[in-house]
Scaffold this motif. Structure first.
Motif, PDB file in Angstrom:
ATOM      1  N   GLY A   2     -17.554  -4.218  -7.506  1.00 27.55           N
ATOM      2  CA  GLY A   2     -16.914  -5.044  -7.105  1.00 27.55           C
ATOM      3  C   GLY A   2     -15.892  -4.794  -6.100  1.00 27.55           C
ATOM      4  O   GLY A   2     -15.767  -3.346  -5.883  1.00 27.55           O
ATOM      5  N   ALA A   3     -15.075  -5.445  -5.417  1.00 19.61           N
ATOM      6  CA  ALA A   3     -14.305  -5.238  -4.308  1.00 19.61           C
ATOM      7  C   ALA A   3     -13.114  -4.124  -4.815  1.00 19.61           C
ATOM      8  O   ALA A   3     -12.701  -3.454  -3.836  1.00 19.61           O
ATOM      9  N   LEU A   4     -12.609  -4.437  -5.867  1.00 17.84           N
ATOM     10  CA  LEU A   4     -11.601  -3.553  -6.312  1.00 17.84           C
ATOM     11  C   LEU A   4     -11.946  -2.028  -6.417  1.00 17.84           C
ATOM     12  O   LEU A   4     -11.201  -1.635  -6.162  1.00 17.84           O
ATOM     13  N   ARG A   5     -12.840  -1.845  -7.091  1.00 16.86           N
ATOM     14  CA  ARG A   5     -13.366  -0.527  -7.098  1.00 16.86           C
ATOM     15  C   ARG A   5     -14.105   0.125  -6.026  1.00 16.86           C
ATOM     16  O   ARG A   5     -13.761   1.106  -5.675  1.00 16.86           O
ATOM     17  N   ASP A   6     -14.663  -0.922  -5.076  1.00 17.88           N
ATOM     18  CA  ASP A   6     -15.656  -0.222  -3.935  1.00 17.88           C
ATOM     19  C   ASP A   6     -14.633   0.057  -3.023  1.00 17.88           C
ATOM     20  O   ASP A   6     -14.811   0.918  -2.116  1.00 17.88           O
ATOM     21  N   MET A   7     -13.491  -0.821  -2.802  1.00 22.41           N
ATOM     22  CA  MET A   7     -12.667  -0.410  -1.545  1.00 22.41           C
ATOM     23  C   MET A   7     -11.118  -0.354  -1.870  1.00 22.41           C
ATOM     24  O   MET A   7     -10.519   0.572  -1.281  1.00 22.41           O
ATOM     25  N   LEU A   8     -10.406  -1.240  -2.718  1.00 20.16           N
ATOM     26  CA  LEU A   8      -9.011  -1.245  -2.902  1.00 20.16           C
ATOM     27  C   LEU A   8      -8.652   0.239  -3.588  1.00 20.16           C
ATOM     28  O   LEU A   8      -7.694   0.491  -2.971  1.00 20.16           O
ATOM     29  N   GLN A   9      -9.189   0.449  -4.587  1.00 20.53           N
ATOM     30  CA  GLN A   9      -8.653   1.760  -5.491  1.00 20.53           C
ATOM     31  C   GLN A   9      -8.944   2.921  -4.555  1.00 20.53           C
ATOM     32  O   GLN A   9      -8.066   3.814  -4.705  1.00 20.53           O
ATOM     33  N   ASN A  10      -9.634   2.953  -3.433  1.00 19.84           N
ATOM     34  CA  ASN A  10      -9.872   4.342  -2.818  1.00 19.84           C
ATOM     35  C   ASN A  10      -9.256   4.115  -1.399  1.00 19.84           C
ATOM     36  O   ASN A  10      -8.116   4.386  -1.029  1.00 19.84           O
ATOM     37  N   HIS A  11     -10.157   3.329  -0.391  1.00 24.49           N
ATOM     38  CA  HIS A  11      -9.610   3.239   0.831  1.00 24.49           C
ATOM     39  C   HIS A  11      -8.475   2.737   1.092  1.00 24.49           C
ATOM     40  O   HIS A  11      -7.368   3.042   1.674  1.00 24.49           O
ATOM     41  N   LEU A  12      -8.194   1.512   0.489  1.00 23.57           N
ATOM     42  CA  LEU A  12      -6.876   0.811   1.034  1.00 23.57           C
ATOM     43  C   LEU A  12      -5.676   1.618   0.154  1.00 23.57           C
ATOM     44  O   LEU A  12      -4.563   1.636   0.500  1.00 23.57           O
ATOM     45  N   MET A  13      -5.754   2.106  -0.916  1.00 29.47           N
ATOM     46  CA  MET A  13      -4.872   2.812  -1.625  1.00 29.47           C
ATOM     47  C   MET A  13      -4.272   4.257  -0.703  1.00 29.47           C
ATOM     48  O   MET A  13      -3.338   4.615  -0.594  1.00 29.47           O
ATOM     49  N   GLN A  14      -5.409   4.720  -0.281  1.00 23.47           N
ATOM     50  CA  GLN A  14      -5.125   6.036   0.447  1.00 23.47           C
ATOM     51  C   GLN A  14      -4.384   5.677   1.820  1.00 23.47           C
ATOM     52  O   GLN A  14      -3.683   6.243   2.296  1.00 23.47           O
ATOM     53  N   LEU A  15      -4.551   4.412   2.420  1.00 24.75           N
ATOM     54  CA  LEU A  15      -4.114   3.858   3.596  1.00 24.75           C
ATOM     55  C   LEU A  15      -2.459   3.830   3.190  1.00 24.75           C
ATOM     56  O   LEU A  15      -1.669   4.054   3.875  1.00 24.75           O
ATOM     57  N   MET A  16      -2.332   2.969   2.141  1.00 23.34           N
ATOM     58  CA  MET A  16      -1.173   2.924   1.829  1.00 23.34           C
ATOM     59  C   MET A  16      -0.200   4.112   1.377  1.00 23.34           C
ATOM     60  O   MET A  16       0.925   4.149   2.002  1.00 23.34           O
ATOM     61  N   THR A  17      -0.789   5.096   0.884  1.00 21.65           N
ATOM     62  CA  THR A  17       0.082   6.355   0.809  1.00 21.65           C
ATOM     63  C   THR A  17       0.418   6.903   2.087  1.00 21.65           C
ATOM     64  O   THR A  17       1.464   7.367   2.075  1.00 21.65           O
ATOM     65  N   VAL A  18      -0.521   6.901   2.934  1.00 20.04           N
ATOM     66  CA  VAL A  18      -0.181   7.610   4.513  1.00 20.04           C
ATOM     67  C   VAL A  18       0.949   6.678   5.008  1.00 20.04           C
ATOM     68  O   VAL A  18       1.705   7.328   5.833  1.00 20.04           O
ATOM     69  N   VAL A  19       0.777   5.445   4.937  1.00 22.70           N
ATOM     70  CA  VAL A  19       2.042   4.591   5.382  1.00 22.70           C
ATOM     71  C   VAL A  19       3.358   4.805   4.683  1.00 22.70           C
ATOM     72  O   VAL A  19       4.563   5.184   5.372  1.00 22.70           O
ATOM     73  N   ALA A  20       3.240   5.290   3.292  1.00 24.50           N
ATOM     74  CA  ALA A  20       4.501   5.212   2.667  1.00 24.50           C
ATOM     75  C   ALA A  20       4.982   6.569   2.403  1.00 24.50           C
ATOM     76  O   ALA A  20       6.298   6.768   1.939  1.00 24.50           O
ATOM     77  N   MET A  21       4.430   7.769   2.661  1.00 24.90           N
ATOM     78  CA  MET A  21       4.732   9.131   2.160  1.00 24.90           C
ATOM     79  C   MET A  21       5.866   9.427   2.794  1.00 24.90           C
ATOM     80  O   MET A  21       6.285   8.930   4.020  1.00 24.90           O
ATOM     81  N   GLU A  22       6.399  10.460   2.204  1.00 25.68           N
ATOM     82  CA  GLU A  22       7.510  11.231   3.019  1.00 25.68           C
ATOM     83  C   GLU A  22       7.049  12.319   3.939  1.00 25.68           C
ATOM     84  O   GLU A  22       6.042  12.654   3.621  1.00 25.68           O
ATOM     85  N   PRO A  23       7.741  12.838   4.754  1.00 27.83           N
ATOM     86  CA  PRO A  23       7.408  13.952   5.311  1.00 27.83           C
ATOM     87  C   PRO A  23       6.961  14.928   4.822  1.00 27.83           C
ATOM     88  O   PRO A  23       7.790  15.759   4.016  1.00 27.83           O
ATOM     89  N   PRO A  24       5.998  15.633   4.872  1.00 25.82           N
ATOM     90  CA  PRO A  24       5.470  16.764   4.234  1.00 25.82           C
ATOM     91  C   PRO A  24       6.215  18.046   4.565  1.00 25.82           C
ATOM     92  O   PRO A  24       6.563  17.940   5.873  1.00 25.82           O
ATOM     93  N   VAL A  25       6.280  19.144   3.889  1.00 25.56           N
ATOM     94  CA  VAL A  25       6.926  20.130   4.383  1.00 25.56           C
ATOM     95  C   VAL A  25       6.254  21.022   5.339  1.00 25.56           C
ATOM     96  O   VAL A  25       6.866  21.815   6.302  1.00 25.56           O
TER      97      VAL A  25
END
Length: 496
Positions: free
Chosen positions: A238-261
């Protein structure tokens, strides 16, 4: 030769083994990407590529197959010294992934140490077959020495939190973490990497990248295609496992992350994990308010009639598998608390597009138009991942004329100059695997925390097995997705 070049050459593998070399992933992505790296002279002179497959072929048969695959996937000419050099890299190994003797024969044909100290094993196979390959590599010593050879696995990394943890224990039983490359091709796309530059290299942007200025964030990955004869996998996922849990969540982390050291693998991934750990848990009673699922029915795409999901080949009768999912998340940290992140993805939608859309808040006072504040068009930053790779900024300018009226103007910043060609994500990621750069690959705690976020939704849907909303193929999904928005003036941003 200086010492840094010596260390780099020692770090490079001399063999690249593709399990499932005649499968769809290898044919559509891996082989064209490797050829493009050859054209760019980025493959090491001594690198040998081993195609592992069950087909009863000779090396000549494999090379004919390779030529036919690349003919439809690459623009470069399949002739001349570059193509001949690429063909010469290949060895064909007929084998069965379930037969340990096939691995013994493979081990006997790989260059021995000290001539070769590293090999890449790419598992372009079904996730259900990961375990047997890992165990058979261990049985013949191909996982040794620990920390040296590299194993690349594709998502999904498990089917839920528990199965992901089981897979990780299996991997760590036979491999060290630095040997495991969990690949998410979205992280290799130019736009996603450019997002890091856009945020952290521009003092104009980063001060605005927080809850004080941003109203909400939307991440959309829309596909016009259906399941393309993948019912055996998709109807269980299904779409939740196939796309949202990985691809979209990873995109969200890149948008929201703090500057790395530093722009180093673990520093980047540390910040992404902090985002995932900060996501507000979804209670059972709140799943309906935070997530929507649906399934496509008959419709039209580009003027062509297409079947509904339940009429696709090998889909179970009365299947309730979702082909569309939209979800709302909150990141409860200092930067983002109170800002909703809306994620959605689906099959058989209007068009093929991937878009990160950041909407800014309205100015505190409306000076330039005699209309209520809520009707003024907001500012947006739009990051297009596909079909084009570009960034757009929507701002207000004065309209020509005697009155002080405004209109929205879109400023387009394409990442490519006219004479430049975009890289495929797999080209970037395969080169990183070869060179040992793990920055764009996923660490297990990222996988684990992403599963922790979506597990309440999965478990809730498992017990709700009576009905699933539908949407017509060729639409932008179900109207139910609109109920996720916090405010009436929030709507889905479908296109640039």
């Amino acid at each position: 030769m200086n010492s840094s070049k010596v260390r780099q050459s020692e770090n490079l593998p001399c063999s690249f083994v593709i399990f499932g070399a005649t499968g769809d992933l290898a044919s559509n992505k891996l082989l064209p990407a490797l050829f493009h790296l050859e054209v760019a002279s980025r493959l090491g002179e001594g690198l040998t590529i081993v195609a592992f497959s069950r087909r009863d072929w000779t090396l000549d048969s494999w090379r004919e197959y390779l030529r036919s695959v690349l003919a439809n996937k690459v623009k470069a000419k399949l002739e001349g010294p570059v193509f001949e050099r690429f063909l010469a890299r290949f060895r064909y190994h007929r084998g069965d992934i379930n037969d340990v003797e096939s691995y013994r024969a493979l081990a006997a044909n790989l260059p021995p140490e000290p001539a070769c100290s590293r090999t890449v094993f790419y598992l372009a196979i079904k996730p259900a077959d990961f375990a047997v390959v890992i165990k058979n590599l261990e049985a013949v010593g191909l996982n040794q020495p620990r920390g040296m050879n590299r194993v690349v696995i594709e998502k999904p990394f498990g089917e839920d939190l528990e199965s992901a943890q089981v897979l990780n224990r299996l991997l760590h039983q036979y491999l060290d973490e630095e040997q495991v490359y969990r690949i998410d091709h979205f992280l290799g796309k130019e736009t996603v990497q450019n997002l890091l530059v856009f945020r952290f290299a521009n003092t104009l942007i980063e001060p605005l990248w927080n809850r004080n200025f941003i109203d909400h964030v939307q991440i959309t990955v829309a596909e016009s295609i259906g399941i393309e004869k993948r019912a055996g996998y998709y109807d269980r996922a299904g779409a939740l496992r196939d796309m949202l849990q990985n691809h979209l969540m990873q995109l969200m982390t890149v948008v929201a992350m703090e500057p790395p050291v530093a722009l180093e693998a673990d520093a980047l991934r540390d910040e992404k994990v902090k985002v995932l750990r900060s996501i507000r848990p979804i209670a059972k009673r709140a799943v309906h308010a935070h997530a929507v699922r649906a399934q496509y029915t008959f419709g039209n795409i580009d003027g062509q009639a297409v079947a509904g999901y339940q009429q696709e080949e090998n889909v179970e009768i009365n299947s309730l598998t979702e082909t569309f999912v939209a979800a709302k998340f909150y990141i409860d940290n200092w930067r983002w608390r109170g800002v909703p992140f809306y994620l959605r993805t689906g099959k058989r939608l209007t068009k093929q597009t991937s878009l990160i859309a950041i909407r800014f808040k309205h100015p505190p006072q409306q000076l330039f138009r005699e209309t209520p504040l809520e009707f003024i068009e907001p500012n947006w930053v739009l990051l297009s991942i596909q079909p084009e790779q570009s960034m757009h900024l929507e701002i207000h300018v004065k309209q020509p004329g005697l009155d002080m009226d405004t209109r929205v103007m879109q400023m387009n910043a394409s990442f490519l100059k006219t004479d430049e060609q975009a890289l495929d994500a797999y080209e970037t990621l395969l080169l990183d695997v070869i060179e040992g750069d793990r920055s764009l690959f996923i660490r297990f705690d990222e996988v684990e925390w992403a599963w922790r976020v979506v597990d309440p939704i999965l478990k809730h849907w498992l017990v709700e097995r009576e009905f699933i909303p539908t949407y017509s193929a060729g639409s932008w999904g179900p109207t139910e997705a609109n109920r996720l928005f916090d405010n009436d003036d929030q709507t889905w941003r479908n296109e640039l």
